[in-house]
Design a protein around this motif. Structure first.
Motif, mmCIF file in Angstrom:
data_model
loop_
_atom_site.group_PDB
_atom_site.id
_atom_site.type_symbol
_atom_site.label_atom_id
_atom_site.label_comp_id
_atom_site.label_asym_id
_atom_site.label_seq_id
_atom_site.Cartn_x
_atom_site.Cartn_y
_atom_site.Cartn_z
ATOM 1 N N ASP A 211 4.760 3.464 -12.290
ATOM 2 C CA ASP A 211 3.713 3.456 -11.271
ATOM 3 C C ASP A 211 4.375 3.706 -9.914
ATOM 4 O O ASP A 211 5.191 2.904 -9.467
ATOM 5 N N ALA A 212 3.995 4.815 -9.273
ATOM 6 C CA ALA A 212 4.691 5.221 -8.045
ATOM 7 C C ALA A 212 4.600 4.161 -6.953
ATOM 8 O O ALA A 212 5.604 3.859 -6.285
ATOM 9 N N ARG A 215 6.687 1.115 -7.964
ATOM 10 C CA ARG A 215 8.114 1.445 -7.914
ATOM 11 C C ARG A 215 8.606 1.448 -6.464
ATOM 12 O O ARG A 215 9.692 0.960 -6.138
ATOM 13 N N LYS A 216 7.794 2.005 -5.564
ATOM 14 C CA LYS A 216 8.165 2.024 -4.139
ATOM 15 C C LYS A 216 8.253 0.603 -3.594
ATOM 16 O O LYS A 216 9.190 0.265 -2.858
#
Length: 489
Positions: A211-212, A215-216
């Motif tokens: 999941d972008a 993850r960020k």
């Protein structure tokens, strides 16, 4: 888990520093940290160059500019020892200190990097040894650095000592960090709590990295650590880096002296083992903390700080010296009253007094609480840890007795409506105590205040009977002594 072969290689690097004239473990770790970072910078540049070759474009954000290629690990590792020593001291470290970076927090802590490896022979030997260690796997890198940190036997200065990994793992498992958490250790040291929390989140939520947004958050805003020791900031940042967290917020902060306004109510989870360094002057202490509890005691000020930093609903697991549980000063009592009456005190887990040996023999406990600002304490769970899997002397050898898995198992049932923990007698290893009982005891949180001890009746022999036996024995001894004298005369 690193293998015996890898441990052997690390041991030989350690021995090289020792025989080469650097015996301070903290200095050894610091010098290794610089060299590992230089190797990582070279690896990052190599990856960027490979990517540029594939795409046919130029290298994006190069770390080493065309005139700086001689500063790369892959270049200087092959130089003659004297040339390497001269280059690293005169050019590589100045480059490191001026590094704007790979954009990471770690680069920020390189501003005052000092090169202290005294001889060309030692530098050449250590570079060769580090170059022979495989560093392509995240787990291995993390374990390798953890193993290095475990050699920090000189800790214990100013109340600082490294928290044993298995105690950190217990605290992290009990608080169960989630992907959305913002986790803070305001006295982070080597960042052990943050590292273990990151591993827990990766393991329990494997979809996190796909999941972008999550993850960020994981790499850039989930982990926060403060310290006022620049060496620890470098080591803590490197520890996070080696465990695969790209840009943690590890920053300089005198947590008890500076205003907490900028970070108030920011974090959802605090994990900490703050230093028990005695007292501070009122003038040197944050006025906001003094408003919560007027004291000079650092352990009390840190708890006041945690309450300021937590969001409503945020939770904390913190190690405190036993004195916090039963201290009789006005500040001790007031802080315990706040935890019980104004917040939700969840648990007190008493640790055996040898758990921090060989650094310190201090008796400690772990406090678990949730910030509510509206109370909520009904029952407080107590657990008496008697064994943690290691001997409680300075050697800390592994032993079979270990209560930690039982602590976690019993804790995990507490949320159940029919939890057996609610029914346990106070003679057992864990039990709950109603808030009213704690209030009646002046908010004393020491386990022994509530634990009931069962005394077994033992039938002893009458004293006159024992005296008669002694007199009989004395008569036999006198008779045999007389016979021996007769034989020798």
């Amino acid at each position: 888990m690193i293998t015996g072969e890898l441990k052997g290689k690390i041991g030989r690097i350690w021995d090289s520093f020792w025989t080469g004239g650097i015996s301070n473990p903290l200095e050894v770790i610091e010098q290794i940290t610089y060299l590992l970072f230089l190797r990582r910078l070279d690896d990052l540049q190599t990856l960027a160059e490979q990517k540029a070759q594939l795409t046919g474009s130029g290298v994006v954000n190069p770390i080493f500019l065309p005139g700086q290629q001689q500063l790369r690990w892959s270049h200087f590792k092959n130089l003659e020892p004297a040339v390497m020593h001269h280059l690293v001291g005169d050019q590589v470290f100045p480059f490191l200190r001026g590094l704007g970076g790979d954009g990471s927090t770690f680069s920020e802590h390189m501003k005052d990097a000092r090169f202290t490896i005294p001889t060309a022979a030692l530098l050449s030997k250590v570079v060769d040894q580090l170059d022979g260690i495989p560093m392509t796997d995240r787990d291995t890198n993390g374990d390798l650095y953890e193993y290095l940190l475990s050699k920090l036997a000189s800790a214990g200065v100013n109340g600082q000592f490294r928290t044993p990994r298995h105690i950190i793992e217990l605290m992290v498992s009990m608080t169960d960090p989630k992907p959305a958490d913002e986790i803070c250790d305001p006295a982070c040291g080597t960042a052990g709590f943050l590292v273990v929390a990151s591993e827990h989140v990766r393991k329990q939520h494997p979809a996190l990295m796909t999941d972008a947004a999550q993850r960020k958050h994981f790499h850039h805003s989930m982990f926060h650590g403060f310290d006022f020791d620049s060496v620890m900031l470098r080591i803590g940042s490197m520890n996070m880096l080696m465990h695969g967290i790209e840009n943690p917020d590890i920053s300089y902060r005198d947590s008890l002296s500076e205003s907490v306004a900028a970070n108030a109510q920011r974090y959802s989870l605090i994990l900490a083992n703050p230093p028990f360094a005695g007292s501070l002057d009122y003038e040197a202490t944050s006025k906001e903390l003094q408003q919560t509890v007027r004291t000079k005691k650092t352990e009390l000020l840190f708890i006041a700080l945690f309450l300021k930093l937590l969001k409503p609903g945020g939770r904390a697991a913190v190690i405190v010296p036993d004195g916090v549980l039963f201290g009789s000063s006005k500040a001790h009592k007031e802080l315990r009253r706040i935890l019980v009456e104004e917040q939700k005190l969840d648990a007190v887990v008493k640790l055996p007094s040898g758990v921090f040996r060989p650094y310190a023999g201090v008796s400690t406990a772990i406090l678990f609480f949730t910030k509510t600002d509206s109370g909520g304490t009904d029952d407080v769970w107590f657990y008496d840890v008697r064994a943690d899997g290691f001997s409680l002397d300075d050697k800390r050898n592994p032993v079979a007795d270990n209560d930690l898995s039982d602590v976690l198992a019993r804790w995990s049932t507490l949320a159940q409506p029919d939890s057996p923990e609610q029914q346990r007698a106070r003679t057992e290893q864990s039990f709950t105590v109603p808030k009213a009982d704690i209030v009646a005891q002046g908010y004393d949180l020491s386990l022994n205040r509530y634990k009931e001890v069962v005394h077994d009746d033992t039938e002893l022999r009458p004293p006159l009977e024992i005296i008669a036996d002694i007199e009989k024995l004395e008569g036999e001894i006198a008779q045999e002594t007389a016979e021996l004298k007769a034989m020798l005369s």
